[in-house]
Design an enzyme around this catalytic site. Structure first.
Site, PDB file in Angstrom:
ATOM      1  N   ILE A  39      38.527  44.259  -3.230  1.00  0.00           N
ATOM      2  CA  ILE A  39      39.382  45.355  -3.677  1.00  0.00           C
ATOM      3  C   ILE A  39      40.421  44.815  -4.645  1.00  0.00           C
ATOM      4  CG2 ILE A  39      40.930  47.219  -2.958  1.00  0.00           C
ATOM      5  CD1 ILE A  39      39.771  46.981  -0.142  1.00  0.00           C
ATOM      6  N   THR A  40      40.433  45.310  -5.867  1.00  0.00           N
ATOM      7  CA  THR A  40      41.483  44.899  -6.805  1.00  0.00           C
ATOM      8  C   THR A  40      42.754  45.685  -6.487  1.00  0.00           C
ATOM      9  OG1 THR A  40      40.887  46.544  -8.496  1.00  0.00           O
ATOM     10  CG2 THR A  40      39.781  44.405  -8.595  1.00  0.00           C
ATOM     11  N   GLY A  41      43.890  45.003  -6.609  1.00  0.00           N
ATOM     12  CA  GLY A  41      45.164  45.659  -6.325  1.00  0.00           C
ATOM     13  C   GLY A  41      45.297  46.087  -4.883  1.00  0.00           C
ATOM     14  N   GLY A  45      49.729  50.368  -1.623  1.00  0.00           N
ATOM     15  CA  GLY A  45      49.199  51.679  -1.958  1.00  0.00           C
ATOM     16  C   GLY A  45      47.829  51.984  -1.400  1.00  0.00           C
ATOM     17  N   GLY A 154      25.477  40.481 -10.831  1.00  0.00           N
ATOM     18  CA  GLY A 154      24.358  39.726 -10.266  1.00  0.00           C
ATOM     19  C   GLY A 154      24.485  39.563  -8.761  1.00  0.00           C
ATOM     20  N   TYR A 192      46.855  56.685 -20.781  1.00  0.00           N
ATOM     21  CA  TYR A 192      46.444  56.657 -19.379  1.00  0.00           C
ATOM     22  C   TYR A 192      45.271  57.616 -19.148  1.00  0.00           C
ATOM     23  CZ  TYR A 192      46.618  57.369 -14.323  1.00  0.00           C
ATOM     24  OH  TYR A 192      46.291  57.483 -13.000  1.00  0.00           O
TER      25      TYR A 192
END
Length: 309
Positions: A39-41, A45, A154, A192
């Site tokens: 999971i990025t970030g 949140g 990959g 955005y």
């Protein structure tokens, strides 16, 4: 009479606000034992709440963040809440293509599986530039995750069936892409919106390219969430937005529910490339379903970040 009208108006307002904040819950409790989730970030949140939910289901969870101190604190909290030690963090800066490449090289050396990739991190409407001279929103929200996903594709195929979930926003509907100026950075909110539209096209083209290869892709609008995105703005703006978010926005936990649904539910498997909100598929504006534009964006993104280099 005045008092009764005031009470009635207050009650109606209260009920309206409660209705605005109602979100469906992910009721699928499928276990993810033996699965690896990136999971990025994921240090705050929606990302953090998603990490908690998937760790509770038994997944090995890795959160990829820029702020090491914040990530270490989040890992401790996720472990405590989920009652598991199988939560880790790795450093990545999505505003720096070299950092993304270094991250992927390290990840592929360390991790033998990648079952679920959640492209969660995002920059709000800010007038700024990445280290590679891309507008911050487009560079982080789209190009950073585009490069990350391609470099890990990959491993996703090797771990099939696997999934890629990319967070978008319903604000996509307010802009269209301009291929003469993909790096548009004149009005931050419009930038955005374009980055969030790019997330949708990216998901659709990824689904097309991986069809029959065991990798499915979904984009998710989590709703309008009480997250920490206002930290990039002035004190006055933060104060005003805190009031608005308290009144109308949902909690981060509620916002994570559709992400979790797309990560665990078998119902979404036939709907690769789909757009989801409130734990169910949702309709897109016609211009956001143009496969020709999706393919053109993919090719343009390849030229910009050179994932095969």
């Amino acid at each position: 009479m005045y008092l009764l009208c005031t009470i009635a108006a207050s009650l109606i307002t209260f009920l309206f606000l409660k209705w605005m904040k109602i979100r469906r819950l992910c009721m699928d409790l499928k276990r993810l034992d033996g699965k690896t989730v990136l999971i990025t970030g994921g240090s705050s949140g929606i990302g953090k709440e998603t990490a908690i939910a998937l760790a509770i289901r038994g997944a090995r969870v890795i959160i990829a963040c820029r702020d090491e101190e914040k990530a270490e604190k989040a890992v401790r909290e996720i472990k405590t809440i989920s009652h598991t030690i199988n939560v880790h963090h790795m450093h990545i800066d999505l505003a720096n293509m070299r950092s993304i490449r270094d991250f992927c090289k390290t990840f592929l050396q360390r991790e033998k599986r990648l079952d679920i990739l959640i492209n969660n991190a995002a920059m709000p409407s800010v007038l700024d530039w990445t280290d590679d001279s891309f507008s911050m929103c487009f560079g982080v929200n789209h190009l950073g995750h585009f490069l990350l996903t391609n470099l890990l594709l990959g491993r996703l195929k090797e771990s099939a069936p696997s999934r890629v979930i990319t967070l978008t926003c319903s604000a996509y509907k307010y802009q269209k892409l301009d291929f003469q100026d993909l790096n548009y950075n004149l009005f931050p909110f419009f930038t955005y919106c374009r980055s969030k539209l790019a997330n949708i096209y990216f998901t659709q083209e990824l689904a097309r390219m991986t069809e029959g290869k065991g990798v499915t892709a979904y984009c998710v609008h989590p709703g309008y969430v009480q997250s920490s995105w206002t930290c990039h703005y002035s004190l006055l703006f933060r104060v005003v937005m805190q009031v608005i978010m308290f009144m109308f926005f949902v909690s981060c936990e509620a916002g994570s529910q559709t992400v979790v649904h797309c990560a665990v539910s078998d119902d979404v498997v036939p709907l690769s490339g789909g757009y989801f909100t409130d734990c169910r598929p949702a309709a897109l504006r016609p211009f956001a379903k143009d496969s020709g534009v999706a393919r053109k964006l993919w090719e343009a993104s390849e030229r910009l970040v050179k994932p095969a280099a």
